[in-house]
Scaffold this active site. Structure first.
Site, PDB file in Angstrom:
ATOM      1  N   TYR A   1     -25.825 -40.521  12.522  1.00  0.00           N
ATOM      2  CA  TYR A   1     -26.496 -39.497  11.693  1.00  0.00           C
ATOM      3  C   TYR A   1     -28.022 -39.710  11.723  1.00  0.00           C
ATOM      4  O   TYR A   1     -28.798 -38.777  11.585  1.00  0.00           O
ATOM      5  CB  TYR A   1     -25.941 -39.529  10.265  1.00  0.00           C
TER       6      TYR A   1
ATOM      7  N   LYS B   1     -32.171 -36.340   4.891  1.00  0.00           N
ATOM      8  CA  LYS B   1     -31.397 -35.987   3.686  1.00  0.00           C
ATOM      9  C   LYS B   1     -31.847 -36.835   2.488  1.00  0.00           C
ATOM     10  O   LYS B   1     -31.825 -36.346   1.349  1.00  0.00           O
ATOM     11  CB  LYS B   1     -29.903 -36.145   3.930  1.00  0.00           C
TER      12      LYS B   1
HETATM   13  P1  NAD Z   1     -24.315 -24.447  10.518  1.00  0.00           P
HETATM   14  O1  NAD Z   1     -24.711 -24.850  11.895  1.00  0.00           O
HETATM   15  O2  NAD Z   1     -23.353 -23.373  10.366  1.00  0.00           O
HETATM   16  O3  NAD Z   1     -25.623 -24.139   9.645  1.00  0.00           O
HETATM   17  C1  NAD Z   1     -26.901 -24.647   9.917  1.00  0.00           C
HETATM   18  C2  NAD Z   1     -27.862 -23.501   9.840  1.00  0.00           C
HETATM   19  O4  NAD Z   1     -29.219 -23.939  10.015  1.00  0.00           O
HETATM   20  C3  NAD Z   1     -27.606 -22.441  10.937  1.00  0.00           C
HETATM   21  O5  NAD Z   1     -27.361 -21.180  10.355  1.00  0.00           O
HETATM   22  C4  NAD Z   1     -28.903 -22.416  11.728  1.00  0.00           C
HETATM   23  O6  NAD Z   1     -29.234 -21.138  12.213  1.00  0.00           O
HETATM   24  C5  NAD Z   1     -29.889 -22.884  10.654  1.00  0.00           C
HETATM   25  N1  NAD Z   1     -31.178 -23.317  11.205  1.00  0.00           N
HETATM   26  C6  NAD Z   1     -31.419 -24.338  12.063  1.00  0.00           C
HETATM   27  N2  NAD Z   1     -32.742 -24.363  12.369  1.00  0.00           N
HETATM   28  C7  NAD Z   1     -33.341 -23.353  11.677  1.00  0.00           C
HETATM   29  C8  NAD Z   1     -34.668 -22.855  11.578  1.00  0.00           C
HETATM   30  N3  NAD Z   1     -35.682 -23.400  12.265  1.00  0.00           N
HETATM   31  N4  NAD Z   1     -34.922 -21.796  10.762  1.00  0.00           N
HETATM   32  C9  NAD Z   1     -33.901 -21.209  10.070  1.00  0.00           C
HETATM   33  N5  NAD Z   1     -32.618 -21.619  10.126  1.00  0.00           N
HETATM   34  C10 NAD Z   1     -32.340 -22.686  10.935  1.00  0.00           C
HETATM   35  O7  NAD Z   1     -23.766 -25.834   9.867  1.00  0.00           O
HETATM   36  P2  NAD Z   1     -23.424 -26.214   8.355  1.00  0.00           P
HETATM   37  O8  NAD Z   1     -22.570 -27.432   8.462  1.00  0.00           O
HETATM   38  O9  NAD Z   1     -22.964 -25.037   7.630  1.00  0.00           O
HETATM   39  O10 NAD Z   1     -24.846 -26.697   7.798  1.00  0.00           O
HETATM   40  C11 NAD Z   1     -25.422 -26.199   6.603  1.00  0.00           C
HETATM   41  C12 NAD Z   1     -26.018 -27.352   5.782  1.00  0.00           C
HETATM   42  O11 NAD Z   1     -24.958 -28.180   5.317  1.00  0.00           O
HETATM   43  C13 NAD Z   1     -26.967 -28.264   6.545  1.00  0.00           C
HETATM   44  O12 NAD Z   1     -28.040 -28.629   5.711  1.00  0.00           O
HETATM   45  C14 NAD Z   1     -26.107 -29.494   6.811  1.00  0.00           C
HETATM   46  O13 NAD Z   1     -26.899 -30.647   6.966  1.00  0.00           O
HETATM   47  C15 NAD Z   1     -25.311 -29.521   5.542  1.00  0.00           C
HETATM   48  N6  NAD Z   1     -24.087 -30.343   5.562  1.00  0.00           N
HETATM   49  C16 NAD Z   1     -23.128 -30.171   6.528  1.00  0.00           C
HETATM   50  C17 NAD Z   1     -21.983 -30.961   6.526  1.00  0.00           C
HETATM   51  C18 NAD Z   1     -20.928 -30.828   7.594  1.00  0.00           C
HETATM   52  O14 NAD Z   1     -20.109 -31.738   7.742  1.00  0.00           O
HETATM   53  N7  NAD Z   1     -20.875 -29.721   8.317  1.00  0.00           N
HETATM   54  C19 NAD Z   1     -21.808 -31.912   5.521  1.00  0.00           C
HETATM   55  C20 NAD Z   1     -22.792 -32.051   4.530  1.00  0.00           C
HETATM   56  C21 NAD Z   1     -23.935 -31.273   4.574  1.00  0.00           C
HETATM   57  C1  IMJ Z   2     -24.119 -35.042  12.438  1.00  0.00           C
HETATM   58  C2  IMJ Z   2     -24.518 -36.034  13.346  1.00  0.00           C
HETATM   59  C3  IMJ Z   2     -23.924 -37.281  13.365  1.00  0.00           C
HETATM   60  C4  IMJ Z   2     -22.920 -37.602  12.477  1.00  0.00           C
HETATM   61  C5  IMJ Z   2     -22.507 -36.624  11.582  1.00  0.00           C
HETATM   62  C6  IMJ Z   2     -23.109 -35.338  11.556  1.00  0.00           C
HETATM   63  N1  IMJ Z   2     -21.531 -36.616  10.600  1.00  0.00           N
HETATM   64  C7  IMJ Z   2     -21.496 -35.410   9.980  1.00  0.00           C
HETATM   65  C8  IMJ Z   2     -22.469 -34.572  10.552  1.00  0.00           C
HETATM   66  C9  IMJ Z   2     -20.663 -37.774  10.321  1.00  0.00           C
HETATM   67  C10 IMJ Z   2     -20.593 -35.055   8.860  1.00  0.00           C
HETATM   68  C11 IMJ Z   2     -22.773 -33.124  10.176  1.00  0.00           C
HETATM   69  N2  IMJ Z   2     -23.888 -33.061   9.179  1.00  0.00           N
HETATM   70  C12 IMJ Z   2     -23.625 -33.607   7.858  1.00  0.00           C
HETATM   71  C13 IMJ Z   2     -25.151 -32.535   9.453  1.00  0.00           C
HETATM   72  O1  IMJ Z   2     -25.971 -32.502   8.545  1.00  0.00           O
HETATM   73  C14 IMJ Z   2     -25.511 -32.078  10.802  1.00  0.00           C
HETATM   74  C15 IMJ Z   2     -26.780 -31.766  11.135  1.00  0.00           C
HETATM   75  C16 IMJ Z   2     -27.206 -31.443  12.470  1.00  0.00           C
HETATM   76  C17 IMJ Z   2     -26.332 -31.247  13.533  1.00  0.00           C
HETATM   77  C18 IMJ Z   2     -26.828 -30.945  14.807  1.00  0.00           C
HETATM   78  C19 IMJ Z   2     -25.934 -30.788  16.002  1.00  0.00           C
HETATM   79  C20 IMJ Z   2     -26.576 -30.004  17.115  1.00  0.00           C
HETATM   80  C21 IMJ Z   2     -28.064 -30.234  17.275  1.00  0.00           C
HETATM   81  N3  IMJ Z   2     -28.784 -30.580  16.194  1.00  0.00           N
HETATM   82  C22 IMJ Z   2     -28.232 -30.860  14.965  1.00  0.00           C
HETATM   83  N4  IMJ Z   2     -29.061 -31.048  13.912  1.00  0.00           N
HETATM   84  C23 IMJ Z   2     -28.574 -31.325  12.700  1.00  0.00           C
HETATM   85  O2  IMJ Z   2     -28.589 -30.028  18.376  1.00  0.00           O
END
Ligand code: NAD
Ligand code: IMJ
Length: 255
Positions: free
Chosen positions: A155, A162
């Protein structure tokens, strides 16, 4: 009467039907709220049009949060069309994929800056404009992950981003509290979205949660939608500066 009847809620970060922001948007709509969407580029615009097809007329604006001109334009358009904003959902994060694969100590200056800009500074940038339109009080919500407080291998820079995002929630809650604007974060457990795609061993991570978390299951978009509605609505009127875990209780487990 829904819990969000008549409330204008800006939702940033819908990319497709798996997006956390989309789960939240559906829950907002179900409670009578009026979701206003932003999308990153043309590809996301297409997806958003398809997703919202049965929602009637919805407002959607392009916004790349690294561009101040996009953010300014977004809020001047919202001001003109809606006047008042009641809620803001920030569900945006980005880091270079190489920085989520290599070791943390090798993060480049560029990669570090980009991740902090998109994933942290953007919350301040949009909230600064949003507060001007939150004349009847408001609720700002962002999404974080437990990798901010514990090491989640791979991560890396996102964990540091974060941690900064969560600290930003506390500082902003302090500053915006007198205007009755609350600022909170949901710390979501792992969930299969585009942002989790390509994460090494992601299915193993989901399995560990299923085995170890008190609820013995992974979280869903509906779980996140429910907590988001609570934080956006008057139900949480005394809650601000909080990091609310929606992770099946996983973060409270020891060995
Ligand atoms: P997602 O990829 O569907 O959403 C990420 C969004 O960020 C996308 O809509 C993308 O277009 C937008 N984005 C990226 N760069 C941008 C920019 N320059 N300007 C405007 N928008 C931009 O994935 P998600 O998992 O729904 O992520 C949403 C949030 O949830 C993120 O902050 C992520 O860190 C957080 N999150 C995700 C998880 C997980 O396991 N998926 C867990 C905890 C927190
Ligand atoms: C993302 C990377 C490594 C480990 C991870 C994650 N774990 C989880 C996530 C364990 C749950 C997803 N997460 C919480 C995120 O916030 C992801 C952010 C993200 C993911 C990508 C993938 C593609 C890319 N850039 C990204 N930037 C942020 O090119």
């Amino acid at each position: 009467m829904g819990l969000l009847e008549g409330k204008n809620i800006l939702i940033m970060g819908v990319r497709n039907k798996w997006s956390i922001a989309w789960g939240i948007a559906q829950a907002v709509k179900a409670q009578g709220g009026n979701p206003i969407f932003t999308y990153l580029g043309e590809r996301e615009k297409e997806a958003l049009i398809k997703l919202t097809a049965d929602m009637g007329e919805v407002a959607a604006y392009a916004c790349d949060v690294t561009r101040d001109e996009d953010i300014d334009k977004l809020f001047s358009e919202i001001k003109e069309r809606f006047g008042v904003l009641h809620g803001l959902v920030h569900a945006i994060a980005f880091a270079k994929s190489e920085d989520l694969q290599d070791t943390f100590v090798n993060t480049s200056r560029d990669g570090f800056t980009l991740a902090m800009d998109v994933s942290v500074y953007s919350l301040l940038a949009v909230s600064r404009r949003a507060q001007e339109l939150m004349t009847k009080g408001g609720s700002i919500l962002t999404l974080t992950y437990g990798g901010s407080v514990r090491v989640s291998p791979g991560y890396n820079i996102m964990g540091v981003a974060k941690a900064a995002l969560e600290a930003s929630v506390r500082y902003m809650a302090y500053e915006l509290g007198p205007k009755n604007i609350r600022v909170n974060a949901i710390s979501a457990g792992p969930i299969k979205t585009m942002s989790a795609k390509g994460v090494k061993n992601f299915s193993d991570i989901l399995e560990v949660v299923e085995q170890k978390a008190p609820l013995k299951r992974n979280i869903t978009l509906e779980d996140l939608g429910g907590t988001a509605v609570y934080l956006l609505s008057e139900l949480s009127s005394g809650v601000t500066s909080e990091i609310v875990y929606v992770d099946s209780g996983y973060h409270n487990m020891g060995v």
